[in-house]
Design a protein around this motif. Structure first.
Motif, PDB file in Angstrom:
ATOM      1  N   ASP A 106       0.955  -1.099  -0.026  1.00 31.30           N
ATOM      2  CA  ASP A 106       0.031   0.143   0.150  1.00 31.30           C
ATOM      3  C   ASP A 106       0.866   1.711  -0.182  1.00 31.30           C
ATOM      4  N   ASP A 107       2.361   1.638   0.318  1.00 30.27           N
ATOM      5  CA  ASP A 107       3.096   2.380   0.972  1.00 30.27           C
ATOM      6  C   ASP A 107       4.689   2.239   0.753  1.00 30.27           C
ATOM      7  N   GLU A 108       5.509   2.971   0.782  1.00 32.67           N
ATOM      8  CA  GLU A 108       6.763   1.982   0.461  1.00 32.67           C
ATOM      9  C   GLU A 108       7.329   1.440   1.958  1.00 32.67           C
ATOM     10  N   LYS A 109       6.939   2.249   3.150  1.00 35.07           N
ATOM     11  CA  LYS A 109       7.247   1.348   4.329  1.00 35.07           C
ATOM     12  C   LYS A 109       6.729  -0.520   4.229  1.00 35.07           C
ATOM     13  N   SER A 110       4.941  -0.435   3.898  1.00 34.71           N
ATOM     14  CA  SER A 110       4.574  -1.981   3.450  1.00 34.71           C
ATOM     15  C   SER A 110       5.469  -2.949   2.738  1.00 34.71           C
ATOM     16  N   PHE A 111       5.674  -2.275   1.871  1.00 30.66           N
ATOM     17  CA  PHE A 111       7.193  -2.487   0.464  1.00 30.66           C
ATOM     18  C   PHE A 111       8.606  -3.315   1.059  1.00 30.66           C
ATOM     19  N   ILE A 112       8.818  -2.199   1.924  1.00 33.85           N
ATOM     20  CA  ILE A 112      10.337  -2.536   2.449  1.00 33.85           C
ATOM     21  C   ILE A 112      10.134  -3.450   3.866  1.00 33.85           C
ATOM     22  N   ASP A 113       9.391  -2.851   4.707  1.00 32.25           N
ATOM     23  CA  ASP A 113       8.465  -3.875   5.453  1.00 32.25           C
ATOM     24  C   ASP A 113       7.881  -5.732   5.186  1.00 32.25           C
ATOM     25  N   SER A 114       7.852  -6.111   3.288  1.00 37.46           N
ATOM     26  CA  SER A 114       7.660  -7.065   3.084  1.00 37.46           C
ATOM     27  C   SER A 114       9.029  -8.004   2.923  1.00 37.46           C
ATOM     28  N   VAL A 115       9.689  -7.347   2.172  1.00 38.20           N
ATOM     29  CA  VAL A 115      11.270  -7.070   1.647  1.00 38.20           C
ATOM     30  C   VAL A 115      12.063  -7.598   3.116  1.00 38.20           C
ATOM     31  N   ILE A 116      11.978  -7.124   3.236  1.00 40.07           N
ATOM     32  CA  ILE A 116      12.977  -7.656   4.889  1.00 40.07           C
ATOM     33  C   ILE A 116      12.646  -8.527   5.453  1.00 40.07           C
ATOM     34  N   TRP A 117      11.173  -9.074   5.334  1.00 36.95           N
ATOM     35  CA  TRP A 117      10.232 -10.504   6.986  1.00 36.95           C
ATOM     36  C   TRP A 117      11.441 -11.382   5.908  1.00 36.95           C
ATOM     37  N   SER A 118      10.771 -11.096   3.992  1.00 39.56           N
ATOM     38  CA  SER A 118      12.023 -12.130   3.152  1.00 39.56           C
ATOM     39  C   SER A 118      12.993 -12.559   2.881  1.00 39.56           C
ATOM     40  N   ILE A 119      14.009 -10.886   3.205  1.00 42.19           N
ATOM     41  CA  ILE A 119      15.601 -11.748   3.186  1.00 42.19           C
ATOM     42  C   ILE A 119      16.304 -11.323   4.363  1.00 42.19           C
ATOM     43  N   GLY A 120      15.833 -10.361   5.317  1.00 40.54           N
ATOM     44  CA  GLY A 120      16.195 -10.147   6.746  1.00 40.54           C
ATOM     45  C   GLY A 120      16.991  -9.043   7.080  1.00 40.54           C
ATOM     46  N   ASP A 121      17.510  -8.207   7.582  1.00 36.23           N
ATOM     47  CA  ASP A 121      18.045  -7.110   7.648  1.00 36.23           C
ATOM     48  C   ASP A 121      18.268  -6.018   6.610  1.00 36.23           C
ATOM     49  N   LEU A 122      18.266  -4.856   6.317  1.00 38.32           N
ATOM     50  CA  LEU A 122      19.091  -4.553   5.150  1.00 38.32           C
ATOM     51  C   LEU A 122      20.387  -2.877   5.824  1.00 38.32           C
ATOM     52  N   ASN A 123      21.110  -2.877   4.963  1.00 42.58           N
ATOM     53  CA  ASN A 123      21.949  -1.760   5.449  1.00 42.58           C
ATOM     54  C   ASN A 123      21.621  -0.529   4.858  1.00 42.58           C
ATOM     55  N   GLU A 124      22.014   0.533   4.946  1.00 41.20           N
ATOM     56  CA  GLU A 124      22.358   1.619   4.733  1.00 41.20           C
ATOM     57  C   GLU A 124      21.559   1.592   3.384  1.00 41.20           C
ATOM     58  N   HIS A 125      22.184   1.186   2.639  1.00 40.34           N
ATOM     59  CA  HIS A 125      22.770   0.982   1.377  1.00 40.34           C
ATOM     60  C   HIS A 125      21.588   0.645   0.469  1.00 40.34           C
ATOM     61  N   GLU A 126      21.772  -0.421   1.156  1.00 29.59           N
ATOM     62  CA  GLU A 126      20.357  -1.103   0.157  1.00 29.59           C
ATOM     63  C   GLU A 126      19.234  -0.893   0.702  1.00 29.59           C
ATOM     64  N   LEU A 127      18.411  -0.099   1.535  1.00 24.84           N
ATOM     65  CA  LEU A 127      17.428   0.664   2.067  1.00 24.84           C
ATOM     66  C   LEU A 127      17.571   1.535   1.223  1.00 24.84           C
ATOM     67  N   GLU A 128      18.828   2.427   0.677  1.00 24.60           N
ATOM     68  CA  GLU A 128      18.368   3.721  -0.301  1.00 24.60           C
ATOM     69  C   GLU A 128      17.324   3.345  -1.631  1.00 24.60           C
ATOM     70  N   ARG A 129      18.494   1.987  -1.508  1.00 19.35           N
ATOM     71  CA  ARG A 129      18.556   1.228  -3.591  1.00 19.35           C
ATOM     72  C   ARG A 129      17.046   0.972  -3.329  1.00 19.35           C
ATOM     73  N   LEU A 130      16.341   0.012  -2.225  1.00 18.26           N
ATOM     74  CA  LEU A 130      15.189  -0.422  -2.642  1.00 18.26           C
ATOM     75  C   LEU A 130      13.999   0.947  -2.299  1.00 18.26           C
ATOM     76  N   LYS A 131      14.375   1.580  -1.541  1.00 20.81           N
ATOM     77  CA  LYS A 131      13.093   2.737  -1.809  1.00 20.81           C
ATOM     78  C   LYS A 131      13.325   3.651  -3.037  1.00 20.81           C
TER      79      LYS A 131
END
Length: 276
Positions: A220-245
């Protein structure tokens, strides 16, 4: 290191442990699945009416079977689906909140022959009763596969039915590529097949084409998308998080909840009392 001249020279147990340690994701803790339990409750115990559950149960031979142990049962979709056909089923999970969902669903379905067992793969199973059938439905992503298989074999009298991932990734590859996580991926079913083959078991393999492993979180939004990716593959570092956004902003208009394709699961079946 000795030369590898045949499949019998490959230590698949050790290879699996190494592969699992390189997946860049910490195994889900009890608290993670406890937090996931409300979603299981909302969705009827992990898609109890889905084609995956229907097809899984259809491939099981319950002839002359009286008891079943469902390992990593989640919301109890498998164990409660077959409970009316058996004398006793046991739903085993290491999340107490998931077992609460099983209890609630059993009451709703008027099922009285289910017993919950709070236990992890790594715990002692000495007091767990032997059953005619053991089931592990999408629940065997463990750090060490060999002892997990041994526990299933020790508790099953007639048959073990197990589903494992075919694809090495749980989310779309273009997402992994975007954040730089398109590497080795997760261990697949082929490790279990080879381990059991080396031990003398005759394993049959079939495939189920179905929905993603976990009830997908809405995009539904960016946070939900990021949460779903983290659930599947684990925590993201800052660089990965920016690329995911950046990926989300670029693709948000056509992202589909849970991905845009069904998953394929390997369905393994064998009789633990029979060896070559």
């Amino acid at each position: 290191m000795r030369d590898i001249q045949s499949i019998y020279d490959i230590d698949f147990a050790s290879l699996y442990r190494t592969h699992a340690s390189l997946t860049l994701r910490q195994n889900k803790k009890q608290s993670d699945w406890d937090a996931r339990a409300p979603r299981m409750r909302e969705n009827g115990g992990s898609c109890s009416n889905s084609n995956y559950i229907r097809d899984f149960v259809a491939k099981m031979d319950l002839t002359h079977a009286k008891t079943l142990l469902d390992v990593g049962c989640g919301g109890g979709a498998i164990s409660l689906s077959v409970a009316p056909k058996l004398q006793q089923v046991y739903s085993l999970d290491f999340s107490s909140k998931m077992l609460d969902v099983v209890t609630e669903r059993a009451q709703q379905l008027n099922i009285h022959n289910n017993t919950n067992i709070l236990r992890a793969w790594e715990d002692s199973w000495d007091d767990i009763p032997e059953c005619d059938i053991c089931v592990s439905s999408r629940s065997s992503m463990v750090a060490d596969l060999e002892p997990a298989l041994a526990k299933l074999n020790a508790k099953a009298k007639k048959a073990v039915y197990m589903t494992m991932t075919v694809d090495k990734d749980f989310i779309q590859r273009d997402i992994l590529t975007a954040i730089g996580r398109d590497g080795i991926g997760f261990p697949t079913y082929i490790y279990a097949v080879n381990l059991l083959y080396q031990q003398g078991y005759q394993v049959s393999v079939d495939f189920l084409n179905t929905e993603p492993l976990i009830n997908p979180m809405p995009v539904d939004d960016e946070k939900s998308f990021i949460d779903s990716v983290i659930w599947s593959i684990g925590d993201l570092n800052e660089h990965e998080l920016e690329r995911l956004k950046y990926y989300y902003q670029k693709n948000k208009d056509h992202l589909i909840s849970g991905g845009n394709k069904n998953r394929t699961w390997a369905f393994l079946a064998w009789n633990p009392s029979q060896k070559r």
